[in-house]
Scaffold this motif. Structure first.
Motif, short mmCIF file in Angstrom:
data_model
loop_
_atom_site.label_atom_id
_atom_site.label_comp_id
_atom_site.label_asym_id
_atom_site.label_seq_id
_atom_site.Cartn_x
_atom_site.Cartn_y
_atom_site.Cartn_z
N ILE A 23 0.89 -1.17 0.00
CA ILE A 23 0.00 0.00 0.00
C ILE A 23 0.92 1.22 0.00
N VAL A 24 0.76 2.05 -1.00
CA VAL A 24 1.64 3.21 -1.12
C VAL A 24 1.30 4.24 -0.04
N ASP A 25 2.33 4.67 0.67
CA ASP A 25 2.18 5.67 1.71
C ASP A 25 3.02 6.87 1.28
N ALA A 26 2.33 7.87 0.68
CA ALA A 26 3.05 8.99 0.05
C ALA A 26 3.92 9.73 1.07
N GLY A 27 3.40 9.88 2.30
CA GLY A 27 4.15 10.60 3.33
C GLY A 27 5.45 9.90 3.67
N ARG A 28 5.34 8.59 3.79
CA ARG A 28 6.51 7.78 4.13
C ARG A 28 7.55 7.83 3.01
N GLU A 29 7.05 7.77 1.80
CA GLU A 29 7.96 7.82 0.65
C GLU A 29 8.67 9.17 0.57
N ALA A 30 7.91 10.23 0.84
CA ALA A 30 8.51 11.57 0.78
C ALA A 30 9.58 11.73 1.86
N ALA A 31 9.28 11.20 3.04
CA ALA A 31 10.24 11.31 4.14
C ALA A 31 11.52 10.52 3.82
N TRP A 32 11.33 9.39 3.17
CA TRP A 32 12.47 8.54 2.78
C TRP A 32 13.36 9.28 1.77
N LYS A 33 12.70 9.90 0.81
CA LYS A 33 13.43 10.66 -0.20
C LYS A 33 14.19 11.80 0.48
N GLN A 34 13.54 12.42 1.42
CA GLN A 34 14.17 13.53 2.15
C GLN A 34 15.43 13.02 2.87
N ARG A 35 15.35 11.82 3.38
CA ARG A 35 16.49 11.24 4.09
C ARG A 35 17.68 11.05 3.17
N LEU A 36 17.38 10.83 1.90
CA LEU A 36 18.45 10.57 0.93
C LEU A 36 18.90 11.84 0.22
N ARG A 37 18.28 12.97 0.55
CA ARG A 37 18.49 14.22 -0.16
C ARG A 37 19.99 14.61 -0.24
N GLY A 38 20.66 14.48 0.87
CA GLY A 38 22.08 14.85 0.91
C GLY A 38 22.90 14.06 -0.12
N TYR A 39 22.55 12.80 -0.31
CA TYR A 39 23.29 11.96 -1.28
C TYR A 39 22.98 12.42 -2.71
N TYR A 40 21.72 12.80 -2.95
CA TYR A 40 21.36 13.32 -4.28
C TYR A 40 22.22 14.55 -4.59
N LEU A 41 22.30 15.45 -3.63
CA LEU A 41 23.04 16.69 -3.85
C LEU A 41 24.52 16.39 -4.04
N GLU A 42 25.03 15.49 -3.23
CA GLU A 42 26.46 15.12 -3.34
C GLU A 42 26.79 14.59 -4.75
N LEU A 43 25.84 13.83 -5.33
CA LEU A 43 26.09 13.24 -6.65
C LEU A 43 25.62 14.15 -7.79
N GLY A 44 25.18 15.35 -7.46
CA GLY A 44 24.74 16.28 -8.50
C GLY A 44 23.41 15.90 -9.10
N LEU A 45 22.55 15.24 -8.33
CA LEU A 45 21.24 14.83 -8.82
C LEU A 45 20.16 15.74 -8.24
N ASP A 46 19.04 15.87 -8.95
CA ASP A 46 17.95 16.71 -8.48
C ASP A 46 16.99 15.88 -7.62
N PRO A 47 16.98 16.14 -6.31
CA PRO A 47 16.14 15.31 -5.43
C PRO A 47 14.64 15.56 -5.65
N ASP A 48 14.30 16.62 -6.35
CA ASP A 48 12.88 16.93 -6.52
C ASP A 48 12.27 16.30 -7.78
N ARG A 49 13.09 15.59 -8.52
CA ARG A 49 12.51 14.87 -9.67
C ARG A 49 11.69 13.68 -9.15
N PRO A 50 10.64 13.29 -9.89
CA PRO A 50 9.80 12.19 -9.39
C PRO A 50 10.62 10.91 -9.15
N THR A 51 10.24 10.20 -8.12
CA THR A 51 10.95 8.96 -7.78
C THR A 51 10.58 7.85 -8.77
#
Ligand SMILES: Cc1cc2nc3c(=O)[nH]c(=O)nc-3n(C[C@H](O)[C@H](O)[C@H](O)COP(=O)(O)O)c2cc1C
Length: 356
Positions: A79-107
């Motif tokens: 069951i998709v839990d959008a809030g949980r997914e968003a929080a997970w993405k947020q947790r990985l945000r620093g790695y996205y930025l480190e690798l030059g990736l846009d964390p706001d692109r759809p997962t």
């Protein structure tokens, strides 16, 4: 030659060695090589589209008339839990930025296809001699049709209770998957990983509990492990990690190097790559946000947000953000072809047993 013929006779194979199905790590080449060598080759379908699975099955049936196993995951769609997914993405945000990736692109989606009517259609069409499941069993109507197609059925048990359940639901053999095993744990009646049992303790308890033959899996990579599994009452072994060292394994160079490195001595159970516990070589993402993250989205959704990190870093030679699935016995493995490994292991086991 082999004292315990239960699995040999059940599946119609010559050697009591089952190559573990390894989603993402093996396709038809390994299946054909192992089955031709007298073991049981296994095709994992969890990461295959229906069309790709059909293509691989066609190749297998053209290349060998020996028995084969086809493997499916049978988890419930999450069951998709959008809030949980968003929080997970947020947790990985620093790695996205480190690798030059846009964390706001759809997962991107993370898919592991569970067994369904279409896969069942492939089973009915290709009629594999054996069908194995991970994470329990499919609904009884689907399971009955698998059996009606002539397949013997097996599934992984990680506890005695799961083994008892699988036997009651009609499994012809049970894979006792010990804690040492590489890849996903097949657990399905519990999500309690701290109480998961090692192969040495699990196999004899399952043997004492069920009447169907038991196949030992987890941490077995050489003849000593196989002889030990037989001493515990197993009728055959299912081996995964040791087959990752064969040229037939479809793993990336980064994964292959990691398996051969000193780092392979340290594996851990982690849920960060998919949301379900699986054993892999300890790497940066496991260390920094896991190895078990209580906020990871449900299986297999956790993998979506990890995918861009892997896509960017792996081609640069980094294993920091990818699953490096491995069991605890990787340092025991040897490099040779899948057919040679099957035959060599069987011969070494017979030599050990006859010199007693
Ligand atoms: C890379 C990898 C992928 C795996 N994928 C699957 C799978 O798709 N289906 C399955 O039933 N088991 C899978 N497993 C688990 C194996 O069936 C088996 O339990 C395990 O490999 C045994 O432990 P060992 O790796 O120490 O030999 C996988 C294991 C590995 C190492």
């Amino acid at each position: 030659m082999w004292k315990d013929r239960r699995v040999l006779d059940l599946f119609g194979i010559e050697r009591p060695i089952i190559q573990a199905p390894m989603a993402g790590a093996n396709l038809s080449d390994m299946v054909i090589a192992v089955s031709e060598a007298g073991g049981l080759g296994s095709l994992p379908c969890a990461l295959l589209s229906h069309d790709k699975a059909r293509e691989e099955l066609s190749r297998i049936r053209q290349a060998t008339s020996k028995p084969v196993n086809v493997n499916f995951f049978c988890h419930r769609a999450p069951i998709v839990d959008a809030g949980r997914e968003a929080a997970w993405k947020q947790r990985l945000r620093g790695y996205y930025l480190e690798l030059g990736l846009d964390p706001d692109r759809p997962t991107p989606p993370s898919t592991r296809a569970p067994f369904d009517e279409t896969f069942l259609g492939l089973v009915e069409e290709f009629r594999p001699e054996v069908v194995s499941f991970h994470f329990g069993l499919p609904q009884p109507d689907l399971l009955n049709r698998v059996k009606d197609a002539g397949a013997k059925v097996m599934s992984s048990a990680t506890t005695v209770e799961e083994a008892r359940w699988l036997e009651r639901e009609g499994c012809d053999a049970i894979i006792a998957q010990g804690f040492e095993a590489g890849g996903h744990r097949g657990l399905f009646l519990t999500d309690e990983i701290t109480t998961q049992v090692g192969t040495l303790a699990l196999v004899p308890q399952v043997v004492d509990t069920v009447k169907v033959p038991v196949i030992a899996a987890g941490g077995i990579a050489d003849a000593r492990g196989i002889v030990a599994a037989f001493a515990l009452g197993a009728s055959a072994v299912q081996i995964g990690t040791a087959y990752l060292f064969t040229p037939e394994a479809t793993i990336s160079p980064v994964h292959r190097e990691a398996l051969k490195s000193a780092g392979a001595e340290k594996t851990a159970l982690t849920n960060v790559f998919t949301g379900r516990p699986a054993r892999g070589i300890l790497n940066r993402i496991m260390r920094e946000i896991g190895p078990i993250a209580s906020d990871a989205p449900a299986f297999p959704l956790a993998g979506g947000a990890l995918a861009p990190l892997r896509q960017k870093s792996e081609p640069l030679g980094s294993g920091d953000f990818m699953s490096l699935w491995s069991g605890q016995a990787a340092p025991l493995a040897r490099e040779m072809s899948a057919g040679e490994l099957t035959k060599t292991l069987a011969e070494e086991v017979l030599a050990r047993l006859s010199s007693r």
